[in-house]
Design a protein around this motif. Structure first.
Motif, short mmCIF file in Angstrom:
data_model
loop_
_atom_site.label_atom_id
_atom_site.label_comp_id
_atom_site.label_asym_id
_atom_site.label_seq_id
_atom_site.Cartn_x
_atom_site.Cartn_y
_atom_site.Cartn_z
N VAL A 418 1.10 -1.27 0.18
CA VAL A 418 -0.27 0.13 -0.26
C VAL A 418 0.43 1.27 0.12
O VAL A 418 1.63 1.46 1.17
N THR A 419 0.99 2.12 -1.27
CA THR A 419 1.53 3.40 -1.26
C THR A 419 1.30 4.33 -0.40
O THR A 419 1.46 5.72 0.36
N SER A 420 -0.20 4.61 0.00
CA SER A 420 0.12 5.45 1.15
C SER A 420 -1.13 4.92 2.38
O SER A 420 -2.09 4.83 1.99
N THR A 421 -1.12 4.91 3.65
CA THR A 421 -2.18 4.92 4.59
C THR A 421 -3.19 5.86 4.55
O THR A 421 -4.39 5.82 5.77
N GLU A 422 -2.35 7.86 3.73
CA GLU A 422 -3.62 8.34 4.24
C GLU A 422 -4.60 8.58 2.96
O GLU A 422 -5.82 9.02 3.34
N ASP A 423 -3.97 7.94 1.79
CA ASP A 423 -5.25 8.05 0.58
C ASP A 423 -5.00 6.49 -0.01
O ASP A 423 -4.42 6.39 -0.67
N PRO A 424 -5.41 5.38 0.72
CA PRO A 424 -5.33 4.18 0.24
C PRO A 424 -6.42 3.97 -0.12
O PRO A 424 -5.71 2.74 -1.26
N GLY A 425 -7.34 4.39 -0.71
CA GLY A 425 -7.56 3.80 -2.10
C GLY A 425 -9.78 4.19 -2.08
O GLY A 425 -9.97 4.88 -1.11
N MET A 426 -10.24 4.23 -3.65
CA MET A 426 -11.46 4.58 -3.20
C MET A 426 -12.40 3.62 -4.77
O MET A 426 -12.20 3.05 -5.34
N ILE A 427 -13.26 3.81 -4.18
CA ILE A 427 -14.82 3.14 -5.16
C ILE A 427 -15.42 4.09 -5.78
O ILE A 427 -16.20 4.72 -4.64
N GLN A 428 -16.04 4.24 -6.83
CA GLN A 428 -16.14 5.31 -8.10
C GLN A 428 -17.42 5.36 -8.39
O GLN A 428 -16.72 4.53 -9.65
N ARG A 429 -18.51 5.58 -9.12
CA ARG A 429 -18.95 5.25 -9.66
C ARG A 429 -19.65 6.90 -10.59
O ARG A 429 -19.92 8.09 -10.51
N VAL A 430 -18.96 6.66 -11.98
CA VAL A 430 -19.08 7.86 -13.00
C VAL A 430 -20.05 7.38 -13.82
O VAL A 430 -20.35 5.92 -14.89
N TYR A 431 -21.19 8.62 -14.35
CA TYR A 431 -22.19 8.30 -15.28
C TYR A 431 -21.66 8.68 -16.69
O TYR A 431 -20.76 9.38 -16.83
N VAL A 432 -22.27 8.03 -17.53
CA VAL A 432 -20.94 7.67 -18.98
C VAL A 432 -22.43 8.25 -20.22
O VAL A 432 -21.85 8.13 -21.32
N GLY A 433 -23.56 7.68 -19.92
CA GLY A 433 -24.40 8.25 -20.84
C GLY A 433 -24.60 7.11 -21.37
O GLY A 433 -25.38 6.94 -22.94
N SER A 434 -24.48 6.10 -21.13
CA SER A 434 -23.98 4.28 -21.75
C SER A 434 -25.57 3.62 -21.59
O SER A 434 -25.23 3.59 -19.79
N THR A 435 -25.28 2.41 -21.91
CA THR A 435 -26.34 1.27 -21.43
C THR A 435 -25.43 0.43 -20.94
O THR A 435 -26.11 -0.67 -20.11
N GLY A 436 -24.61 0.49 -20.99
CA GLY A 436 -23.40 -1.47 -20.27
C GLY A 436 -23.08 -1.87 -21.56
O GLY A 436 -24.15 -2.13 -22.32
N TYR A 437 -22.21 -2.73 -20.41
CA TYR A 437 -21.75 -4.81 -21.56
C TYR A 437 -22.69 -5.20 -20.54
O TYR A 437 -21.56 -5.17 -19.02
N GLN A 438 -23.32 -6.00 -20.72
CA GLN A 438 -23.28 -7.24 -19.11
C GLN A 438 -23.44 -8.23 -20.20
O GLN A 438 -24.08 -8.71 -21.71
N GLN A 439 -22.55 -9.43 -19.55
CA GLN A 439 -22.53 -10.41 -20.68
C GLN A 439 -24.23 -11.23 -21.12
O GLN A 439 -24.06 -11.18 -19.51
#
Length: 439
Positions: A418-439
């Motif tokens: 882990v590179t930094s315990t002050e900024d460990p990681g993140m999970i982010q949702r981003v709207y891109v205007g697409s209906t996506g791709y599901q198998q």
């Protein structure tokens, strides 16, 4: 008059500088004061997501597409069609902000104004209350999470992700994000790498990388938390992702390779020699097999540092990080249970850890340290930037959540620290205007 002339010169300079960003707008204006300022009657809708289209109606627009310019605040939109009374404009990458839309037309010295507005002596609208609101398109789904290491979305849009370190209030294991935003632990046993959701059996598959060691494994578990991850395939070399061929039911998995550290004496010190064992893509026959501990995998493609793989339109696409040879994104055609020769898809970036497709065949990725979500069309070569500076620094893992992309930033170094315990990681949702791709 001096103030008007000064404003006109300033406006023309700004207009030309912005116009020169596209060859189609690299014109000069021989009669900068010859035309009337455009009149804006409406922008419909007056709110929306970046990347969607709006219709601006009014008067005195140019019928020549490149002779119009639309700004939302300081960000130019992309004009798709133009008539003297209507502009269809794709919104720029602006997130969660209310701005003033403005229109400028070649041949006029003034910005367009809204119906009902009055202009001061320099041609600046006195009333700018008619605005456009950009919806929030980026959202952090969790508090700062310590080393998230895998993500997948089920058909009901439940998001599952891995936490590989117990720290900062997080427990090690598989977690899920419910539709109400709550997070709960599904099971404490864990895997590490790109996850795969199998809708046929409602199970989650995952590799265990075990970087720096010779072997790992591939496991699966029920998504409802009723059982632990059970090892399906043992003795595999640092698997980073798994992907199933819908046509045959067989599994492809990527091996990151591993480092063999050998300590040798050198005078009064000891040097560490790193032997680099390169990885590749393996085919694991699954049809009719009883899940034994012995891998049946056959190596079907050579890769230096494959980090993710995804099947689209008969090809297996592969991303690479720290590649010594080849491209950041490559592909191999799937041919009768094996792979064809490796083809370069994109080599303009280093260290791409994950990719996703939408239903139109566009590729999405965030290179290491970029903080930009890219959309790339492998057929046309078109490259689009989404929200520069606002997305996670790197997308180590990605998945679709309906019309949104879920980006996971692990914030780990290549040696798995882990590179930094002050900024460990993140999970982010981003709207891109697409209906996506599901198998």
């Amino acid at each position: 008059m001096k103030s008007i002339a000064k404003f006109a010169l300033t406006l023309l300079t700004i207009f030309l500088l912005l116009s020169c960003t596209e060859e189609s707008k690299s014109w000069t204006d021989p009669h900068p004061t010859g035309g009337p300022a455009p009149l804006i009657l409406s922008v419909v809708p007056d709110s929306g997501f970046a990347g969607t289209d709006v219709v601006i109606t009014g008067e005195n627009f140019s019928t020549t597409l490149a002779e119009n310019m639309v700004l939302f605040g300081s960000n130019p939109g992309v004009i798709k069609t133009a008539s003297s009374t209507e502009l269809v404009v794709t919104l720029p990458m602006v997130n969660d902000k209310t701005v003033l839309p403005r229109v400028s037309v070649h041949g006029s010295e003034f910005w367009g104004y809204w119906e009902g507005q009055t202009m001061d002596t320099s041609g600046v609208p006195r009333d700018d209350s008619l605005t456009f609101t950009f919806f929030q398109a980026l959202e952090a789904l969790t508090d700062t999470v310590y080393w998230p290491a895998g993500v997948v979305s089920a058909p009901d849009s439940t998001i599952y992700f891995i936490v590989n370190q117990s720290a900062g209030g997080w427990s090690k294991g598989l977690h899920k994000i419910n539709r109400d935003g709550s997070v709960q632990v599904v099971r404490t046993s864990t895997v590490l790498g790109n996850l795969y959701y199998d809708a046929n059996s409602d199970t989650i598959w995952g590799p265990n990388l075990r970087r720096g060691r010779e072997t790992g494994w591939i496991s699966r578990a029920p998504s409802d938390g009723s059982g632990s991850f059970s090892k399906v395939i043992n003795d595999v070399t640092t698997p980073t992702c798994i992907e199933f061929d819908a046509a045959t039911g067989d599994m492809f998995w990527s091996s990151f390779g591993f480092y063999d550290e050998v300590i040798t004496p050198n005078e009064d010190t000891f040097d560490t020699t790193i032997t680099d064992i390169t990885g590749g893509i393996y085919l694991e026959p699954m049809s009719g097999r009883t899940f034994s501990d012995t891998s049946l995998a056959v190596k079907v493609a050579e890769y230096s540092r494959p980090t993710s793989c995804k099947i689209m339109d008969g090809y297996l696409y592969v991303t690479q990080a720290k590649q010594e040879e080849g491209a950041a994104i490559s592909r191999n055609q799937i041919l009768d249970g094996t792979l064809g020769e490796t083809e370069v898809v994109l080599d303009e970036f280093d260290d791409i850890y994950a990719l996703e497709f939408d239903i139109d065949g566009n590729i999405y990725f965030v290179p290491d340290g970029a903080s930009i979500l890219y959309q790339y069309n492998p057929n046309t070569g078109g490259l689009v930037e989404f929200f520069p500076g606002d997305v996670v620094p790197t997308a180590n893992y990605m998945t679709w959540d309906g019309i949104n992309l879920i980006l996971v930033f692990s914030n780990i170094a290549d040696d798995n620290e882990v590179t930094s315990t002050e900024d460990p990681g993140m999970i982010q949702r981003v709207y891109v205007g697409s209906t996506g791709y599901q198998q």
